[in-house]
Motif scaffolding. Structure first.
Motif, PDB file in Angstrom:
ATOM      1  N   ARG A  32     -11.239  -2.570  20.746  1.00  0.00           N
ATOM      2  CA  ARG A  32     -12.074  -3.743  20.977  1.00  0.00           C
ATOM      3  C   ARG A  32     -12.677  -3.783  22.379  1.00  0.00           C
ATOM      4  O   ARG A  32     -12.827  -4.846  22.989  1.00  0.00           O
ATOM      5  N   GLU A  33     -13.057  -2.629  22.870  1.00  0.00           N
ATOM      6  CA  GLU A  33     -13.703  -2.564  24.180  1.00  0.00           C
ATOM      7  C   GLU A  33     -14.794  -1.503  24.163  1.00  0.00           C
ATOM      8  O   GLU A  33     -14.531  -0.315  23.955  1.00  0.00           O
ATOM      9  N   VAL A  34     -16.024  -1.950  24.359  1.00  0.00           N
ATOM     10  CA  VAL A  34     -17.138  -1.036  24.572  1.00  0.00           C
ATOM     11  C   VAL A  34     -17.821  -1.423  25.874  1.00  0.00           C
ATOM     12  O   VAL A  34     -17.713  -2.560  26.347  1.00  0.00           O
ATOM     13  N   GLU A  35     -18.530  -0.473  26.462  1.00  0.00           N
ATOM     14  CA  GLU A  35     -19.190  -0.695  27.735  1.00  0.00           C
ATOM     15  C   GLU A  35     -20.512   0.059  27.741  1.00  0.00           C
ATOM     16  O   GLU A  35     -20.616   1.156  27.175  1.00  0.00           O
ATOM     17  N   VAL A  36     -21.523  -0.523  28.343  1.00  0.00           N
ATOM     18  CA  VAL A  36     -22.786   0.180  28.543  1.00  0.00           C
ATOM     19  C   VAL A  36     -22.674   0.954  29.853  1.00  0.00           C
ATOM     20  O   VAL A  36     -22.492   0.372  30.922  1.00  0.00           O
ATOM     21  N   LYS A  37     -22.776   2.287  29.742  1.00  0.00           N
ATOM     22  CA  LYS A  37     -22.540   3.148  30.898  1.00  0.00           C
ATOM     23  C   LYS A  37     -23.670   4.162  31.034  1.00  0.00           C
ATOM     24  O   LYS A  37     -24.408   4.432  30.096  1.00  0.00           O
ATOM     25  N   GLN A  38     -23.755   4.747  32.202  1.00  0.00           N
ATOM     26  CA  GLN A  38     -24.624   5.887  32.416  1.00  0.00           C
ATOM     27  C   GLN A  38     -23.905   7.146  31.930  1.00  0.00           C
ATOM     28  O   GLN A  38     -22.759   7.394  32.296  1.00  0.00           O
ATOM     29  N   LEU A  96     -22.156  -8.628  21.811  1.00  0.00           N
ATOM     30  CA  LEU A  96     -22.550  -8.648  20.407  1.00  0.00           C
ATOM     31  C   LEU A  96     -21.488  -7.992  19.529  1.00  0.00           C
ATOM     32  O   LEU A  96     -21.188  -8.468  18.438  1.00  0.00           O
ATOM     33  N   TYR A  97     -20.897  -6.909  19.994  1.00  0.00           N
ATOM     34  CA  TYR A  97     -19.797  -6.286  19.263  1.00  0.00           C
ATOM     35  C   TYR A  97     -18.659  -7.286  19.062  1.00  0.00           C
ATOM     36  O   TYR A  97     -18.078  -7.384  17.975  1.00  0.00           O
ATOM     37  N   ALA A  98     -18.321  -8.010  20.115  1.00  0.00           N
ATOM     38  CA  ALA A  98     -17.215  -8.971  20.024  1.00  0.00           C
ATOM     39  C   ALA A  98     -17.523 -10.064  19.007  1.00  0.00           C
ATOM     40  O   ALA A  98     -16.666 -10.434  18.187  1.00  0.00           O
ATOM     41  N   ALA A  99     -18.739 -10.607  19.022  1.00  0.00           N
ATOM     42  CA  ALA A  99     -19.111 -11.658  18.073  1.00  0.00           C
ATOM     43  C   ALA A  99     -19.137 -11.121  16.649  1.00  0.00           C
ATOM     44  O   ALA A  99     -18.659 -11.778  15.715  1.00  0.00           O
ATOM     45  N   PHE A 100     -19.679  -9.937  16.453  1.00  0.00           N
ATOM     46  CA  PHE A 100     -19.738  -9.318  15.128  1.00  0.00           C
ATOM     47  C   PHE A 100     -18.327  -9.080  14.597  1.00  0.00           C
ATOM     48  O   PHE A 100     -18.028  -9.366  13.426  1.00  0.00           O
ATOM     49  N   ASP A 101     -17.442  -8.603  15.441  1.00  0.00           N
ATOM     50  CA  ASP A 101     -16.075  -8.319  15.016  1.00  0.00           C
ATOM     51  C   ASP A 101     -15.349  -9.585  14.581  1.00  0.00           C
ATOM     52  O   ASP A 101     -14.545  -9.557  13.639  1.00  0.00           O
ATOM     53  N   ARG A 102     -15.647 -10.702  15.230  1.00  0.00           N
ATOM     54  CA  ARG A 102     -14.995 -11.973  14.888  1.00  0.00           C
ATOM     55  C   ARG A 102     -15.753 -12.741  13.809  1.00  0.00           C
ATOM     56  O   ARG A 102     -15.342 -13.834  13.425  1.00  0.00           O
ATOM     57  N   ARG A 103     -16.861 -12.161  13.315  1.00  0.00           N
ATOM     58  CA  ARG A 103     -17.709 -12.809  12.310  1.00  0.00           C
ATOM     59  C   ARG A 103     -18.184 -14.176  12.805  1.00  0.00           C
ATOM     60  O   ARG A 103     -18.214 -15.161  12.073  1.00  0.00           O
ATOM     61  N   GLU A 104     -18.597 -14.188  14.074  1.00  0.00           N
ATOM     62  CA  GLU A 104     -19.061 -15.424  14.709  1.00  0.00           C
ATOM     63  C   GLU A 104     -20.566 -15.386  14.938  1.00  0.00           C
ATOM     64  O   GLU A 104     -21.211 -14.343  14.850  1.00  0.00           O
ATOM     65  N   ASP A 105     -21.118 -16.566  15.267  1.00  0.00           N
ATOM     66  CA  ASP A 105     -22.517 -16.704  15.687  1.00  0.00           C
ATOM     67  C   ASP A 105     -23.507 -16.230  14.632  1.00  0.00           C
ATOM     68  O   ASP A 105     -24.654 -15.901  14.946  1.00  0.00           O
ATOM     69  N   VAL A 129     -23.677 -13.471  13.011  1.00  0.00           N
ATOM     70  CA  VAL A 129     -24.082 -12.075  13.110  1.00  0.00           C
ATOM     71  C   VAL A 129     -23.865 -11.380  11.763  1.00  0.00           C
ATOM     72  O   VAL A 129     -22.742 -11.315  11.263  1.00  0.00           O
ATOM     73  N   ILE A 130     -24.924 -10.888  11.170  1.00  0.00           N
ATOM     74  CA  ILE A 130     -24.851 -10.087   9.939  1.00  0.00           C
ATOM     75  C   ILE A 130     -25.337  -8.681  10.224  1.00  0.00           C
ATOM     76  O   ILE A 130     -24.647  -7.702   9.999  1.00  0.00           O
ATOM     77  N   LYS A 131     -26.544  -8.574  10.761  1.00  0.00           N
ATOM     78  CA  LYS A 131     -27.072  -7.275  11.196  1.00  0.00           C
ATOM     79  C   LYS A 131     -27.700  -7.448  12.551  1.00  0.00           C
ATOM     80  O   LYS A 131     -28.617  -8.270  12.731  1.00  0.00           O
ATOM     81  N   ALA A 132     -27.191  -6.675  13.508  1.00  0.00           N
ATOM     82  CA  ALA A 132     -27.666  -6.768  14.884  1.00  0.00           C
ATOM     83  C   ALA A 132     -28.366  -5.463  15.275  1.00  0.00           C
ATOM     84  O   ALA A 132     -27.900  -4.377  14.931  1.00  0.00           O
ATOM     85  N   VAL A 133     -29.485  -5.602  15.968  1.00  0.00           N
ATOM     86  CA  VAL A 133     -30.257  -4.442  16.398  1.00  0.00           C
ATOM     87  C   VAL A 133     -30.369  -4.455  17.923  1.00  0.00           C
ATOM     88  O   VAL A 133     -30.757  -5.463  18.528  1.00  0.00           O
ATOM     89  N   LEU A 134     -30.013  -3.320  18.513  1.00  0.00           N
ATOM     90  CA  LEU A 134     -30.124  -3.135  19.955  1.00  0.00           C
ATOM     91  C   LEU A 134     -31.460  -2.484  20.284  1.00  0.00           C
ATOM     92  O   LEU A 134     -31.927  -1.590  19.571  1.00  0.00           O
ATOM     93  N   HIS A 135     -32.059  -2.919  21.397  1.00  0.00           N
ATOM     94  CA  HIS A 135     -33.339  -2.344  21.827  1.00  0.00           C
ATOM     95  C   HIS A 135     -33.184  -1.764  23.245  1.00  0.00           C
ATOM     96  O   HIS A 135     -33.190  -2.502  24.221  1.00  0.00           O
ATOM     97  N   PRO A 136     -33.011  -0.452  23.329  1.00  0.00           N
ATOM     98  CA  PRO A 136     -32.896   0.175  24.668  1.00  0.00           C
ATOM     99  C   PRO A 136     -34.154  -0.037  25.502  1.00  0.00           C
ATOM    100  O   PRO A 136     -35.239  -0.265  24.978  1.00  0.00           O
TER     101      PRO A 136
END
Length: 390
Positions: free
Chosen positions: A10-16, A372-381, A383-390
């Motif tokens: 349950r931990e992700v990070e945006v990294k270089q 967003l991962y945390a909310a999706f995992d808890r089925r909160e807010d 969230v059904i399908k989430a799209v990331l835009h780099p």
């Protein structure tokens, strides 16, 4: 370049991370414009399927070709492309038979591979600024239009969600006039229901207990069934009887086709706080009519680091085989052979017949992926399908 990196349970990070680059003559580099989060990403996020820290996640990508290797013949820089989840060479014995998810060359010692997926090869994931695409002539599907246009959400579902939903209806042998029950109203379940309607199913039920998901099921043209209201098998039978079955068909008050779009993390209907990996399959065994068809598209992992009480570390389960055998139910299961479907479904989108992007509920910048991962995992807010835009 930036990427969404798995750090631990349950931990992700945006990294270089190191920039994607051309490694083989048949590679291309794709600049990602949309990269979706999938329910199977959550299996890794939850620490269930053995992902190693440092894995770049993501297998649902859409973008523009930035650079091509000297051996690429049909893809050019500047092309807009969608990238099927399962990588394949296009040339081996399985690929030649249309079994692209079982390619014999992309993962030496195994079969089939995917971007950013534990146990499915060494390929970096697509939740990043750029992605290296091997065997690019096979793995890039050209698209019309421009990045960010009105079909962006529709096209990103061609990487996985729409083709997998369609594959579920193939596994369950959905045909015009048949009745269908889909258990699970996540993205795959919703698009399986949507696909069933496109294929001419007479009646489609979608079973879940999250109201926002069931609302989306209505958008897909399905009848929502909330497990919070009681046994879904009896709810569907009651509905079928109440609408009037033809004389002589009264015993066929179940459904012709059932789809499990939940998998091994199914919840116990008696206590939703607990997992019961056999729950959905047991319900479908009861519901499907004699000589009906079961399609299992939900993931059943061969490795589970934290199995539920009725589960096991190696994925073995106790299932109602006697019921299924006695009814003569046929069973289809397995990964999606993407390339069988990607181009025909693309053409349904471009013609305006299909708009699978209705499942997308959230758009965020790559930097917001951890929340967003945390909310999706808890089925909160919602969230059904989430799209990331780099």
């Amino acid at each position: 370049m930036r990427a969404v990196v798995f750090q631990g349970d349950r931990e992700v990070e945006v990294k270089q991370v190191p920039d994607a680059r051309i490694e083989e003559p048949t590679d291309v580099l794709v600049r990602i414009t949309s990269s979706a989060i999938c329910g199977t990403d959550l299996h890794m996020y939850d620490g269930r399927t053995g992902a190693d820290p440092g894995l770049v996640l993501g297998h649902e990508a859409l973008g523009t070709v930035a650079e091509t290797g000297p051996g690429v013949q049909t893809i050019n820089a500047g092309d807009r492309v969608v990238l099927p989840t399962h990588l394949f060479c296009g040339l081996c014995a399985n690929c030649a038979r249309g079994l692209s998810a079982a390619c014999l060359r992309v993962r030496p010692g195994g079969f089939g591979a995917a971007y950013g997926y534990a146990g499915m090869g060494h390929y970096t994931g697509a939740q990043a600024d750029q992605l290296r695409v091997p065997y690019a002539d096979a793995n890039c599907v050209p698209l019309p239009g421009e990045p960010g246009d009105e079909r962006e959400d529709d096209f990103v579902t061609l990487a996985d969600a729409f083709v997998t939903g369609w594959h579920a209806t193939e596994l369950a042998q959905v045909r015009p006039g048949r009745t269908v029950a889909v258990f699970g109203a996540g993205t795959i379940g919703l698009l399986a229901a949507y696909s069933a309607r496109l294929r001419g199913a007479a009646e489609v039920f979608v079973v879940d207990r999250i109201p926002e998901r069931l609302d989306k099921a209505v958008e897909a043209g399905a009848i929502p069934v909330n497990t919070a209201d009681g046994d879904p098998v009896e709810q569907i039978r009651d509905h079928r009887r109440s609408t009037g079955l033809p004389r002589g068909e009264e015993p066929l008050d179940g459904v012709d086709c059932g789809i499990d779009a939940v998998g091994f993390q199914a919840r116990d209907r008696a206590d939703f706080s607990k997992e019961k990996p056999t729950q959905v399959l047991a319900d479908l065994a009861r519901l499907i009519n004699q000589t009906g068809h079961l399609g299992i598209i939900g993931l059943y992992a061969g490795k589970d680091l934290h199995p539920a009480p009725e589960g096991s570390a190696d994925g073995a389960l106790r299932l109602p085989w006697g019921t299924l055998w006695g009814k003569g139910v046929t069973i289809g299961t397995g990964r999606t052979h993407d390339r069988r479907y990607t181009v025909p479904l693309r053409d349904l989108v471009t013609s305006g017949i299909a708009r699978p992007g209705f499942v997308v509920t959230h758009h965020v910048d790559l930097e917001q992926a951890p929340a967003l991962y945390a909310a999706f995992d808890r089925r909160e807010d919602g969230v059904i399908k989430a799209v990331l835009h780099p």
